[in-house]
Design a protein around this motif. Structure first.
Motif, PDB file in Angstrom:
ATOM      1  N   GLN A 122     -30.350 -21.033  13.178  1.00 34.63           N
ATOM      2  CA  GLN A 122     -29.896 -21.358  14.146  1.00 34.63           C
ATOM      3  C   GLN A 122     -29.676 -19.719  14.711  1.00 34.63           C
ATOM      4  O   GLN A 122     -29.204 -19.291  15.281  1.00 34.63           O
ATOM      5  N   GLU A 123     -28.375 -19.815  13.783  1.00 31.53           N
ATOM      6  CA  GLU A 123     -27.486 -18.188  13.868  1.00 31.53           C
ATOM      7  C   GLU A 123     -28.621 -17.266  14.227  1.00 31.53           C
ATOM      8  O   GLU A 123     -28.408 -15.634  14.661  1.00 31.53           O
TER       9      GLU A 123
ATOM     10  N   ARG B 175     -30.398 -17.062  17.838  1.00 26.27           N
ATOM     11  CA  ARG B 175     -29.605 -16.714  18.848  1.00 26.27           C
ATOM     12  C   ARG B 175     -29.582 -15.532  18.456  1.00 26.27           C
ATOM     13  O   ARG B 175     -29.820 -14.121  19.263  1.00 26.27           O
ATOM     14  N   ALA B 176     -28.947 -14.552  17.512  1.00 22.73           N
ATOM     15  CA  ALA B 176     -28.702 -12.975  17.269  1.00 22.73           C
ATOM     16  C   ALA B 176     -30.076 -12.520  17.254  1.00 22.73           C
ATOM     17  O   ALA B 176     -30.153 -11.549  17.878  1.00 22.73           O
TER      18      ALA B 176
ATOM     19  N   ILE C 164     -32.978 -13.414  19.682  1.00 18.66           N
ATOM     20  CA  ILE C 164     -32.826 -12.994  21.220  1.00 18.66           C
ATOM     21  C   ILE C 164     -31.905 -12.337  21.968  1.00 18.66           C
ATOM     22  O   ILE C 164     -32.604 -10.917  22.773  1.00 18.66           O
ATOM     23  N   ARG C 165     -31.109 -12.293  21.039  1.00 17.17           N
ATOM     24  CA  ARG C 165     -29.223 -11.501  21.890  1.00 17.17           C
ATOM     25  C   ARG C 165     -29.801 -10.046  21.431  1.00 17.17           C
ATOM     26  O   ARG C 165     -29.976  -9.443  22.802  1.00 17.17           O
TER      27      ARG C 165
ATOM     28  N   ALA D  10     -31.747 -21.827  20.707  1.00 25.63           N
ATOM     29  CA  ALA D  10     -31.735 -20.359  20.761  1.00 25.63           C
ATOM     30  C   ALA D  10     -31.880 -19.528  22.007  1.00 25.63           C
ATOM     31  O   ALA D  10     -31.073 -19.546  22.536  1.00 25.63           O
TER      32      ALA D  10
ATOM     33  N   GLU E 200     -31.926 -21.016  25.095  1.00 23.93           N
ATOM     34  CA  GLU E 200     -30.889 -21.753  26.283  1.00 23.93           C
ATOM     35  C   GLU E 200     -29.888 -20.595  27.042  1.00 23.93           C
ATOM     36  O   GLU E 200     -29.251 -20.575  27.519  1.00 23.93           O
ATOM     37  N   GLN E 201     -29.904 -19.665  25.784  1.00 24.71           N
ATOM     38  CA  GLN E 201     -28.787 -19.032  26.057  1.00 24.71           C
ATOM     39  C   GLN E 201     -29.588 -17.253  27.032  1.00 24.71           C
ATOM     40  O   GLN E 201     -29.163 -16.873  27.561  1.00 24.71           O
TER      41      GLN E 201
END
Length: 271
Positions: free
Chosen positions: A114-115, A118-119, A121-122, A152, A154-155
């Motif tokens: 999950q992290e 997210r990382a 994608i960022r 992820a 969604e951000q």
């Protein structure tokens, strides 16, 4: 039964120790272990070890090797669980050790899909022009589950996507192009779709950016494309059919019918 006759720290790796045994035929090198394995099993000179104990110690050390290999792999960047699994398999580590190490790293939060998603994608938002579809494709290839990726993503809100596209379009419109205005817009739209953005968000972003050529630029573009078409058809057609072929080619390039007629009229004497 074997007896430890000597324990020697390795010269190149001070956290590993060479173990020497006597199995009744004199002292010989047997194996090496990590420092924490040495401590865990209380290995010392004079300790007697049976075959079962030896197997257990060596297996424990192999698992430690797998763990440290994984830690080193993580030192360069975050990894997905599947990336780690594939890497350790390529290093020919035991499947049981791999599964145990991955479970341990997951509990330590050193592996967290999950992290990771997210990382990832960022990072790509900041460094590369990539849309959600492309990012999802890349994360799927790294073994991240579909539901984790969707969470992820969604951000990466639609407003952020539009902002990225608008900035990109502003840069592109400054570049010289020999295409018609419509062909140039179509080309950029296709590039954005290839980068992973949806048609809807591309269409919305295009509404907020003035991508139109001025009359002079559009005229220069049709002259350039018209000359290319003339060279292509010069030896195949003549007269009315030649002009029709030119018109058709320019229409397919996205030029308006009015501009095409003007081009034909103004350059007809050279046809």
């Amino acid at each position: 039964m074997a007896v430890i006759t000597k324990i020697q720290v390795q010269q190149r790796n001070k956290s590993r120790y060479n173990i020497f045994l006597n199995r009744g035929k004199g002292e010989e090198y047997a194996f090496s272990v990590a420092e924490d394995v040495l401590i865990k099993y209380g290995l010392k000179k004079g300790l007697e070890l049976n075959e079962e104990s030896l197997i257990k110690i060596i297996d424990e050390d192999e698992k430690k090797k797998t763990y440290f290999l994984a830690i080193n792999y993580l030192s360069y960047r975050m990894r997905s669980i599947e990336e780690m699994r594939v890497y350790l398999l390529k290093k020919e580590k035991e499947l049981q050790h791999i599964n145990e190490v991955i479970e341990e790293l997951t509990q330590q939060k050193l592996l967290d899909d999950q992290e990771f998603a997210r990382a990832y994608i960022r990072s790509k938002q900041l460094t590369l022009m990539k849309g959600p579809l492309k990012l999802k494709q890349e994360l799927l290839q790294k073994g991240v589950k579909d539901v984790v990726i969707d969470g992820a993503l969604e951000q990466f809100q639609k407003s952020d996507q539009k902002e990225s596209i608008i900035k990109w379009l502003d840069k592109q419109k400054m570049r010289s192009s020999k295409l018609s205005n419509q062909a140039f817009i179509d080309k950029l739209s296709n590039q954005l779709q290839t980068k992973g953005f949806t048609r809807d968000v591309i269409k919305e972003a295009l509404k907020e950016v003035d991508m139109s050529n001025d009359n002079e630029e559009e005229w220069e573009s049709i002259c350039f494309q018209g000359e290319k078409a003339k060279r292509k058809f010069a030896n195949k057609y003549s007269g009315w059919e030649f002009n029709q072929r030119i018109k058709q080619a320019l229409y397919q390039k996205g030029f308006s019918l009015d501009l095409i007629e003007r081009y034909i009229e103004e350059t007809e004497e050279t046809v």
